[in-house]
Design an enzyme around this catalytic site. Sequence first.
Site, mmCIF file in Angstrom:
data_model
loop_
_atom_site.group_PDB
_atom_site.id
_atom_site.type_symbol
_atom_site.label_atom_id
_atom_site.label_comp_id
_atom_site.label_asym_id
_atom_site.label_seq_id
_atom_site.Cartn_x
_atom_site.Cartn_y
_atom_site.Cartn_z
ATOM 1 N N ASN A 1 0.887 -14.119 -24.281
ATOM 2 C CA ASN A 1 0.000 -15.268 -24.478
ATOM 3 C C ASN A 1 -1.157 -15.183 -23.471
ATOM 4 O OD1 ASN A 1 -1.139 -17.889 -24.046
ATOM 5 N ND2 ASN A 1 0.576 -18.786 -25.145
ATOM 6 N N HIS B 1 -4.406 -18.309 -20.679
ATOM 7 C CA HIS B 1 -4.880 -18.594 -19.320
ATOM 8 C C HIS B 1 -5.935 -17.621 -18.810
ATOM 9 C CE1 HIS B 1 -2.536 -22.071 -19.253
ATOM 10 N NE2 HIS B 1 -1.408 -21.434 -19.443
ATOM 11 N N HIS C 1 -3.469 -20.059 -28.355
ATOM 12 C CA HIS C 1 -3.256 -21.426 -28.838
ATOM 13 C C HIS C 1 -4.617 -22.114 -28.924
ATOM 14 C CE1 HIS C 1 -0.836 -25.441 -28.189
ATOM 15 N NE2 HIS C 1 -1.626 -25.485 -29.249
ATOM 16 N N ARG D 1 -6.069 -25.159 -29.085
ATOM 17 C CA ARG D 1 -5.680 -26.563 -28.917
ATOM 18 C C ARG D 1 -6.760 -27.494 -29.445
ATOM 19 N NH1 ARG D 1 -1.163 -27.259 -25.080
ATOM 20 N NH2 ARG D 1 -1.508 -29.456 -25.444
ATOM 21 N N ARG E 1 -9.067 -26.668 -24.584
ATOM 22 C CA ARG E 1 -9.102 -26.547 -23.128
ATOM 23 C C ARG E 1 -9.114 -25.096 -22.643
ATOM 24 N NH1 ARG E 1 -3.185 -28.912 -21.648
ATOM 25 N NH2 ARG E 1 -3.975 -30.609 -22.932
ATOM 26 N N GLU F 1 -1.198 -20.100 -32.341
ATOM 27 C CA GLU F 1 -0.451 -21.357 -32.260
ATOM 28 C C GLU F 1 -1.371 -22.491 -32.683
ATOM 29 O OE1 GLU F 1 1.009 -21.826 -28.326
ATOM 30 O OE2 GLU F 1 2.349 -20.117 -28.482
ATOM 31 N N THR G 1 2.819 -27.322 -23.822
ATOM 32 C CA THR G 1 3.638 -27.827 -24.938
ATOM 33 C C THR G 1 4.991 -28.309 -24.395
ATOM 34 O OG1 THR G 1 2.626 -26.001 -26.136
ATOM 35 C CG2 THR G 1 4.281 -27.288 -27.310
ATOM 36 N N GLU H 1 10.542 -20.313 -33.401
ATOM 37 C CA GLU H 1 10.496 -19.948 -31.983
ATOM 38 C C GLU H 1 11.247 -21.028 -31.233
ATOM 39 O OE1 GLU H 1 6.871 -18.376 -30.362
ATOM 40 O OE2 GLU H 1 7.237 -19.338 -28.431
ATOM 41 N N HIS I 1 8.454 -20.060 -23.809
ATOM 42 C CA HIS I 1 8.065 -21.175 -22.948
ATOM 43 C C HIS I 1 8.775 -21.130 -21.602
ATOM 44 C CE1 HIS I 1 6.186 -24.805 -21.664
ATOM 45 N NE2 HIS I 1 5.400 -24.659 -22.704
HETATM 46 N N1 PXP Z 1 5.449 -20.262 -27.059
HETATM 47 C C1 PXP Z 1 4.801 -21.404 -27.401
HETATM 48 C C2 PXP Z 1 5.025 -21.951 -28.772
HETATM 49 C C3 PXP Z 1 3.932 -22.046 -26.500
HETATM 50 O O1 PXP Z 1 3.302 -23.185 -26.860
HETATM 51 C C4 PXP Z 1 3.709 -21.460 -25.232
HETATM 52 C C5 PXP Z 1 2.746 -22.095 -24.279
HETATM 53 O O2 PXP Z 1 1.467 -22.067 -24.804
HETATM 54 C C6 PXP Z 1 4.386 -20.273 -24.933
HETATM 55 C C7 PXP Z 1 5.270 -19.704 -25.854
HETATM 56 C C8 PXP Z 1 4.201 -19.564 -23.627
HETATM 57 O O3 PXP Z 1 4.718 -20.346 -22.596
HETATM 58 P P1 PXP Z 1 4.454 -19.924 -21.099
HETATM 59 O O4 PXP Z 1 2.977 -19.943 -20.890
HETATM 60 O O5 PXP Z 1 5.174 -20.951 -20.325
HETATM 61 O O6 PXP Z 1 5.026 -18.540 -20.936
#
Ligand code: PXP
Length: 239
Positions: A7, A10, A43, A45, A49, A70, A101, A151, A192
């Site tokens: 992901n 960031h 994602h 959003r 952001r 996402e 999330t 997921e 997550h």
């Molecule tokens: N999976 C989903 C569905 C999420 O919303 C997120 C956070 O955007 C993640 C995985 C990744 O989570 P983390 O950034 O805590 O590794």
Amino acid sequence: MKRLGVNIDHIATIRNARGEFHPDPLYAAKYVMNNGADSITIHLREDRRHIKDLDAKRICILKNIPVNLEISTNNEIVKTALRIKPSFVCIVPENRKEVTTEGGLDLIRNKKRINQIIKKFKNKKIRTSLFINPSIKDIKISKQLNTDCIEIHTGYLSNLVKSKKKYLNELNKIKKCARLANKLGIEVHAGHGLDYKTTKILSKINEIKEFNIGHFLIGESIFFGLPKVIKKFKKIVNR
Ligand code: PXP
């Protein structure tokens, strides 16, 4: 082989802190894939952001990169996703004030809407996933909704492990859900709050085929990258 989805939200968070172009999420997507990731996750959003529409568009256009987008159930976001055609979508709950999330989808409350959204993506041959809490009831509803994947939200387990609390109950819930989903023909993913320790614990569950990891992986990469970048700057300033 289990797959790793990275992901890169960031990367966009850091880019947005200056409102300029560096670091570029598109470059990050290519870089991540060239370094062994199996897919990338972004994602889009509702409050934009981190990832912006243009990022999502530029990244989804790269047909050799499997992109997991996402999205919430928001109409405008769904329309955007249908237009930019990612390889996969993962439907997630979204709350404006949350930092990240916070939990899985409320499938009972949103069943009709999610059912319509899944059909729209299936018509375009886009793989669908539902971000859900580890609950047997939600696995059964996911089956009725005919999603390709689920997921499992691993945030609660991660918090327990990180705060050194008992986590076996939560782990068992995840195991049971992963087994049932797999038996019902739904592909199981997890994500997550994952770090090295929690990923290692969950990697023992055979039914989990894909891990989606963001915050920790990007944070950790800063430390791995700092020595090289500092060396490079030392060379430049002393030229
Ligand atoms: N999976 C989903 C569905 C999420 O919303 C997120 C956070 O955007 C993640 C995985 C990744 O989570 P983390 O950034 O805590 O590794």
